[in-house]
Design a protein around this motif. Sequence first.
Motif, PDB file in Angstrom:
ATOM      1  N   LEU A   1      19.329 -11.814  21.655  1.00  0.00           N
ATOM      2  CA  LEU A   1      19.688 -10.483  22.121  1.00  0.00           C
ATOM      3  C   LEU A   1      20.560  -9.814  21.067  1.00  0.00           C
ATOM      4  N   VAL A   2      20.165  -8.626  20.661  1.00  0.00           N
ATOM      5  CA  VAL A   2      20.919  -7.874  19.671  1.00  0.00           C
ATOM      6  C   VAL A   2      21.904  -6.959  20.379  1.00  0.00           C
ATOM      7  N   GLN A   3      23.144  -7.036  19.952  1.00  0.00           N
ATOM      8  CA  GLN A   3      24.156  -6.123  20.480  1.00  0.00           C
ATOM      9  C   GLN A   3      24.563  -5.161  19.380  1.00  0.00           C
ATOM     10  N   LEU A   4      24.744  -3.897  19.747  1.00  0.00           N
ATOM     11  CA  LEU A   4      25.117  -2.864  18.793  1.00  0.00           C
ATOM     12  C   LEU A   4      26.487  -2.314  19.176  1.00  0.00           C
ATOM     13  N   ARG A   5      27.348  -2.170  18.178  1.00  0.00           N
ATOM     14  CA  ARG A   5      28.693  -1.660  18.451  1.00  0.00           C
ATOM     15  C   ARG A   5      28.930  -0.419  17.618  1.00  0.00           C
ATOM     16  N   GLU A   6      29.169   0.695  18.307  1.00  0.00           N
ATOM     17  CA  GLU A   6      29.445   1.958  17.634  1.00  0.00           C
ATOM     18  C   GLU A   6      30.951   2.179  17.500  1.00  0.00           C
ATOM     19  N   ALA A  91      29.230  15.051  22.569  1.00  0.00           N
ATOM     20  CA  ALA A  91      28.361  14.172  23.342  1.00  0.00           C
ATOM     21  C   ALA A  91      28.806  12.732  23.149  1.00  0.00           C
ATOM     22  N   MET A  92      28.227  11.843  23.952  1.00  0.00           N
ATOM     23  CA  MET A  92      28.343  10.413  23.690  1.00  0.00           C
ATOM     24  C   MET A  92      27.210  10.067  22.732  1.00  0.00           C
ATOM     25  N   TYR A  93      27.552   9.417  21.631  1.00  0.00           N
ATOM     26  CA  TYR A  93      26.562   9.063  20.612  1.00  0.00           C
ATOM     27  C   TYR A  93      26.264   7.576  20.698  1.00  0.00           C
ATOM     28  N   TYR A  94      24.956   7.273  20.711  1.00  0.00           N
ATOM     29  CA  TYR A  94      24.511   5.898  20.850  1.00  0.00           C
ATOM     30  C   TYR A  94      23.716   5.470  19.623  1.00  0.00           C
ATOM     31  N   CYS A  95      23.929   4.253  19.212  1.00  0.00           N
ATOM     32  CA  CYS A  95      23.134   3.619  18.163  1.00  0.00           C
ATOM     33  C   CYS A  95      22.014   2.840  18.846  1.00  0.00           C
ATOM     34  N   GLU A  96      20.799   2.940  18.292  1.00  0.00           N
ATOM     35  CA  GLU A  96      19.676   2.238  18.882  1.00  0.00           C
ATOM     36  C   GLU A  96      18.850   1.583  17.778  1.00  0.00           C
ATOM     37  N   ALA A  97      18.119   0.552  18.168  1.00  0.00           N
ATOM     38  CA  ALA A  97      17.341  -0.201  17.191  1.00  0.00           C
ATOM     39  C   ALA A  97      16.030  -0.656  17.801  1.00  0.00           C
ATOM     40  N   ALA A  98      15.021  -0.781  16.928  1.00  0.00           N
ATOM     41  CA  ALA A  98      13.712  -1.251  17.359  1.00  0.00           C
ATOM     42  C   ALA A  98      13.157  -2.181  16.285  1.00  0.00           C
ATOM     43  N   ALA A  99      12.584  -3.294  16.736  1.00  0.00           N
ATOM     44  CA  ALA A  99      11.991  -4.257  15.796  1.00  0.00           C
ATOM     45  C   ALA A  99      10.622  -3.763  15.384  1.00  0.00           C
ATOM     46  N   PRO A 106      10.151   8.662  16.045  1.00  0.00           N
ATOM     47  CA  PRO A 106      11.427   7.984  15.814  1.00  0.00           C
ATOM     48  C   PRO A 106      12.631   8.579  16.521  1.00  0.00           C
ATOM     49  N   LEU A 107      12.507   9.804  17.035  1.00  0.00           N
ATOM     50  CA  LEU A 107      13.623  10.409  17.758  1.00  0.00           C
ATOM     51  C   LEU A 107      13.477  10.251  19.271  1.00  0.00           C
ATOM     52  N   ASP A 108      12.474   9.510  19.687  1.00  0.00           N
ATOM     53  CA  ASP A 108      12.216   9.292  21.113  1.00  0.00           C
ATOM     54  C   ASP A 108      12.943   8.037  21.577  1.00  0.00           C
ATOM     55  N   LYS A 109      13.788   8.172  22.579  1.00  0.00           N
ATOM     56  CA  LYS A 109      14.573   7.035  23.065  1.00  0.00           C
ATOM     57  C   LYS A 109      13.692   5.894  23.527  1.00  0.00           C
ATOM     58  N   ASP A 110      12.494   6.173  23.999  1.00  0.00           N
ATOM     59  CA  ASP A 110      11.623   5.131  24.534  1.00  0.00           C
ATOM     60  C   ASP A 110      11.065   4.218  23.447  1.00  0.00           C
ATOM     61  N   GLU A 111      11.262   4.582  22.173  1.00  0.00           N
ATOM     62  CA  GLU A 111      10.804   3.737  21.076  1.00  0.00           C
ATOM     63  C   GLU A 111      11.731   2.545  20.838  1.00  0.00           C
ATOM     64  N   TYR A 112      12.921   2.571  21.397  1.00  0.00           N
ATOM     65  CA  TYR A 112      13.962   1.611  21.018  1.00  0.00           C
ATOM     66  C   TYR A 112      14.204   0.556  22.078  1.00  0.00           C
ATOM     67  N   ASN A 113      14.485  -0.670  21.584  1.00  0.00           N
ATOM     68  CA  ASN A 113      14.705  -1.819  22.464  1.00  0.00           C
ATOM     69  C   ASN A 113      16.174  -2.122  22.697  1.00  0.00           C
ATOM     70  N   TYR A 114      17.016  -1.764  21.736  1.00  0.00           N
ATOM     71  CA  TYR A 114      18.424  -2.136  21.801  1.00  0.00           C
ATOM     72  C   TYR A 114      19.292  -0.886  21.651  1.00  0.00           C
ATOM     73  N   TRP A 115      20.383  -0.868  22.357  1.00  0.00           N
ATOM     74  CA  TRP A 115      21.321   0.251  22.238  1.00  0.00           C
ATOM     75  C   TRP A 115      22.717  -0.225  22.521  1.00  0.00           C
ATOM     76  N   GLY A 116      23.686   0.556  22.000  1.00  0.00           N
ATOM     77  CA  GLY A 116      25.086   0.193  22.179  1.00  0.00           C
ATOM     78  C   GLY A 116      25.712   0.905  23.359  1.00  0.00           C
ATOM     79  N   GLN A 117      27.049   0.783  23.440  1.00  0.00           N
ATOM     80  CA  GLN A 117      27.801   1.380  24.547  1.00  0.00           C
ATOM     81  C   GLN A 117      28.164   2.828  24.284  1.00  0.00           C
ATOM     82  N   GLY A 118      28.061   3.243  23.036  1.00  0.00           N
ATOM     83  CA  GLY A 118      28.317   4.629  22.704  1.00  0.00           C
ATOM     84  C   GLY A 118      29.720   4.887  22.203  1.00  0.00           C
ATOM     85  N   THR A 119      29.852   5.999  21.482  1.00  0.00           N
ATOM     86  CA  THR A 119      31.155   6.470  21.027  1.00  0.00           C
ATOM     87  C   THR A 119      31.197   7.978  21.261  1.00  0.00           C
ATOM     88  N   GLN A 120      32.312   8.448  21.796  1.00  0.00           N
ATOM     89  CA  GLN A 120      32.420   9.842  22.219  1.00  0.00           C
ATOM     90  C   GLN A 120      32.822  10.740  21.045  1.00  0.00           C
TER      91      GLN A 120
END
Length: 125
Positions: A1-6, A91-99, A106-120
């Motif tokens: 499981l990949v975790q992302l930290r913003e 906004a809340m900004y989220y980092c996302e990643a896809a294998a 590439p700007l579609d959220k549904d393309e991504y498998n992993y995302w972080g908790q966000g930074t405001q």
Amino acid sequence: LVQLRESGGGSVQSGGSLRLSCTPSTRITGTHCMAWLRQAAGKGLEGVAACDITGDTAYADSVKGRFTISKDIAKNTLYLQMNNLKPEDSAMYYCEAAAAYGLRTPLDKDEYNYWGQGTQVTVSA
């Protein structure tokens, strides 16, 4: 499981700059497509900037010329340099990643498998 930290969010005045960082828990910046998305209060998730594993980038029209996405593979970190910030960038900004090598949308959220908790990010007029 990949975790992302913003990190790097904060409050700035209109016209100011911020640099967001995203550090994955495993070394994926060289093997995954990555992106920044944002969600303003009361609105849906919006793709802001994305880059594939070759370094090709995509930007939302609203941020072109102001935001720059980049990655440092050696540091395993994704960045979003935001200049000339506007109140509508708040906004809340989220980092996302896809294998994936590349993404059709590439700007579609549904393309991504992993995302972080966000930074405001808050931009005042």
